[in-house]
Write a protein that holds these residues in place. Structure first.
Motif, PDB file in Angstrom:
ATOM      1  N   ILE A 101       5.538  -5.530   1.245  1.00  0.00           N
ATOM      2  CA  ILE A 101       6.688  -6.454   1.274  1.00  0.00           C
ATOM      3  C   ILE A 101       7.166  -6.740  -0.148  1.00  0.00           C
ATOM      4  O   ILE A 101       8.376  -6.745  -0.432  1.00  0.00           O
ATOM      5  N   LYS A 102       6.224  -6.954  -1.044  1.00  0.00           N
ATOM      6  CA  LYS A 102       6.592  -7.205  -2.444  1.00  0.00           C
ATOM      7  C   LYS A 102       7.267  -5.991  -3.063  1.00  0.00           C
ATOM      8  O   LYS A 102       8.220  -6.125  -3.848  1.00  0.00           O
ATOM      9  N   VAL A 103       6.788  -4.793  -2.726  1.00  0.00           N
ATOM     10  CA  VAL A 103       7.393  -3.567  -3.259  1.00  0.00           C
ATOM     11  C   VAL A 103       8.815  -3.398  -2.732  1.00  0.00           C
ATOM     12  O   VAL A 103       9.707  -2.958  -3.461  1.00  0.00           O
TER      13      VAL A 103
ATOM     14  N   ILE B 122       8.735  -8.626 -12.705  1.00  0.00           N
ATOM     15  CA  ILE B 122       8.536  -8.892 -11.280  1.00  0.00           C
ATOM     16  C   ILE B 122       7.050  -8.933 -10.950  1.00  0.00           C
ATOM     17  O   ILE B 122       6.602  -9.740 -10.127  1.00  0.00           O
ATOM     18  N   ALA B 123       6.267  -8.082 -11.581  1.00  0.00           N
ATOM     19  CA  ALA B 123       4.822  -8.052 -11.339  1.00  0.00           C
ATOM     20  C   ALA B 123       4.178  -9.385 -11.678  1.00  0.00           C
ATOM     21  O   ALA B 123       3.302  -9.876 -10.946  1.00  0.00           O
TER      22      ALA B 123
ATOM     23  N   LEU C 159       1.417  -1.032 -11.956  1.00  0.00           N
ATOM     24  CA  LEU C 159       1.970  -0.513 -10.701  1.00  0.00           C
ATOM     25  C   LEU C 159       3.461  -0.788 -10.609  1.00  0.00           C
ATOM     26  O   LEU C 159       4.259   0.134 -10.361  1.00  0.00           O
ATOM     27  N   LEU C 160       3.880  -2.041 -10.815  1.00  0.00           N
ATOM     28  CA  LEU C 160       5.304  -2.382 -10.695  1.00  0.00           C
ATOM     29  C   LEU C 160       6.124  -1.759 -11.812  1.00  0.00           C
ATOM     30  O   LEU C 160       7.277  -1.373 -11.597  1.00  0.00           O
ATOM     31  N   ALA C 161       5.556  -1.623 -12.997  1.00  0.00           N
ATOM     32  CA  ALA C 161       6.274  -0.943 -14.085  1.00  0.00           C
ATOM     33  C   ALA C 161       6.513   0.513 -13.713  1.00  0.00           C
ATOM     34  O   ALA C 161       7.608   1.052 -13.931  1.00  0.00           O
ATOM     35  N   GLY C 162       5.490   1.168 -13.146  1.00  0.00           N
ATOM     36  CA  GLY C 162       5.641   2.559 -12.728  1.00  0.00           C
ATOM     37  C   GLY C 162       6.646   2.715 -11.614  1.00  0.00           C
ATOM     38  O   GLY C 162       7.448   3.659 -11.601  1.00  0.00           O
TER      39      GLY C 162
END
Length: 428
Positions: free
Chosen positions: A231-233, A351-352, A361-364
């Motif tokens: 959901i966050k992704v 956002i992370a 993960l979120l940067a990638g």
């Protein structure tokens, strides 16, 4: 009943493969070698600018130089990537060889003096230029011209980023929104792999990025993925798509307003250069100049730093959008993709922190998803995630890229992209 066609079809398949192998191998070696030269020069230009920060004040003058280089000898080469895409769809005027040296030289000039740009556009134009020359000399028919130009894109893209599989798929996916034509599949794959190997053989090394395995806290028993994380992704993917839309829109608006407000064309890059200098001193940082992979000081914002906590400020992603839109919109040369990587990685970093998700993960995910939205190539960008970061988070790559694609609007950074299929909720 066996027919002659059935009996001889393996022969025609073999002849087809042999034909393209004989054409693609030398073409890809040349493209890979030129890309290696380009990357070496780009690295030199970046280091020189780091050592001589005063050179930024010459950015307006370098813009004038770029303008007149294209004015005097560029002709239709100034259309860049869009010219190659148009030629693939409707072969006609050809892709001029002068495109390669012109875009290589002017991209180095842009980076040397501090313009915010990337390298993908240059690599694609180098690949398309040499492929166009081969097509002309070999007197290819229209179908073969389309194939060899697509392979040229694949070779340039695969070599410049060190992602051969992504390069092959990107070249086929970027031509039309919502459609991938496989007529150039094997030529593209061969070209991309050989160009990448050639580039590496010259001693060129690509930046390594890493996403650590998710900690056990993010695993749910009996599930392969974390539903809350998905959901966050998805929410992050929406933000990435909107960022890519903002980038494409702002770049186009800067270009439109620049030539509308300034009647003397060569003064447009002068204004752009002055604005970049003003923004740099207003913000008190040089982190948004150049390609942005690394910073000239240890605590600076950069693409590499964005994979670590504290590697970006709340507005780093927006400032990179603005710097790049001004640079490219006022006539400086270079690609859009590496700035898109920077924008996505720094936005993902922020956002992370807000979502309590691993920063790397979120940067990638932002790295590949903003690119997916701006270029309308979610499949290629998902594969790029695997090639750059490993396959352990493949599902999250796909969710982020596909979501960004849907929320990026009806167009992207390539105006010549055909619209084979319209996105859900987007009018024709």
């Amino acid at each position: 009943m066996f027919t002659f066609k059935k009996i001889t079809s393996p022969y025609f398949i073999f002849r087809h493969l042999l034909k393209w192998t004989l054409w693609i191998v030398p073409l890809a070696v040349v493209i890979g070698s030129v890309i290696a030269l380009f990357l070496w020069l780009l690295d030199w230009a970046t280091k020189f600018r780091f050592l001589h920060p005063w050179i930024l004040f010459l950015l307006p003058f370098s813009g004038v130089l770029i303008y007149f280089l294209y004015k005097l000898s560029g002709k239709n080469a100034s259309a860049g990537n869009n010219l190659i895409i148009d030629e693939i769809h409707e072969p006609g005027g050809g892709v001029p060889l002068r495109m390669a040296p012109l875009v290589l030289l002017t991209t180095i000039i842009t980076h040397l003096f501090g313009g915010s740009a990337g390298r993908e556009g240059t690599a694609v134009q180098i690949g398309g230029s040499f492929a166009g020359l081969l097509a002309k000399k070999a007197k290819f028919n229209e179908e073969d011209i389309s194939v060899i130009l697509t392979a040229g894109i694949a070779a340039g893209f695969g070599a410049v980023f060190g992602t051969p599989l992504t390069g092959a798929v990107f070249a086929m996916e970027v031509l039309a929104i919502g459609q991938v034509k496989y007529n150039a599949l094997l030529p593209c794959l061969m070209a991309s792999i050989i160009a990448d190997v050639t580039c590496a053989a010259w001693g060129i090394h690509h930046t390594q990025y890493r996403i650590a395995n998710l900690p056990e806290a993010h695993k749910i028993p009996f599930f392969k993925v974390d539903i809350l994380l998905i959901i966050k992704v998805i929410i992050a993917g929406i933000a990435f798509g909107l960022a890519s839309r903002l980038f494409a829109t702002l770049t186009e608006q800067v270009k439109h307003l620049g030539f509308k407000l300034i009647k003397t064309a060569w003064l447009v890059p002068v204004a752009g250069g002055i604005l970049i200098i003003a923004l740099t001193y207003l913000l008190g940082t040089r982190d948004y100049l150049g390609i942005g992979i690394v910073s000239d000081h240890p605590n600076g914002v950069s693409l590499v730093a964005a994979f670590h906590a504290g590697g970006a400020t709340n507005w780093s992603w927006f400032w990179k959008i603005l710097f790049t839109a001004v640079t490219l919109g006022t006539g400086f040369k270079g690609g859009e993709v590496t700035p898109l990587f920077f924008i996505g990685a720094t936005l993902g970093n922020i956002i992370a922190v807000l979502f309590g998700v691993p920063v790397d993960l979120l940067a990638g995910l932002g790295f590949i998803a903003v690119f997916a939205g701006a270029t309308n190539t979610p499949l290629a960008c998902t594969l790029m995630g695997v090639e750059l970061f490993g396959g352990g988070n493949l599902l999250y790559y796909a969710i982020a890229c596909f979501t960004a694609y849907y929320f990026s609007g009806k167009s992207g950074i390539y105006s010549s992209q055909r619209k084979a299929v319209f996105k859900a909720g987007v009018e024709a």
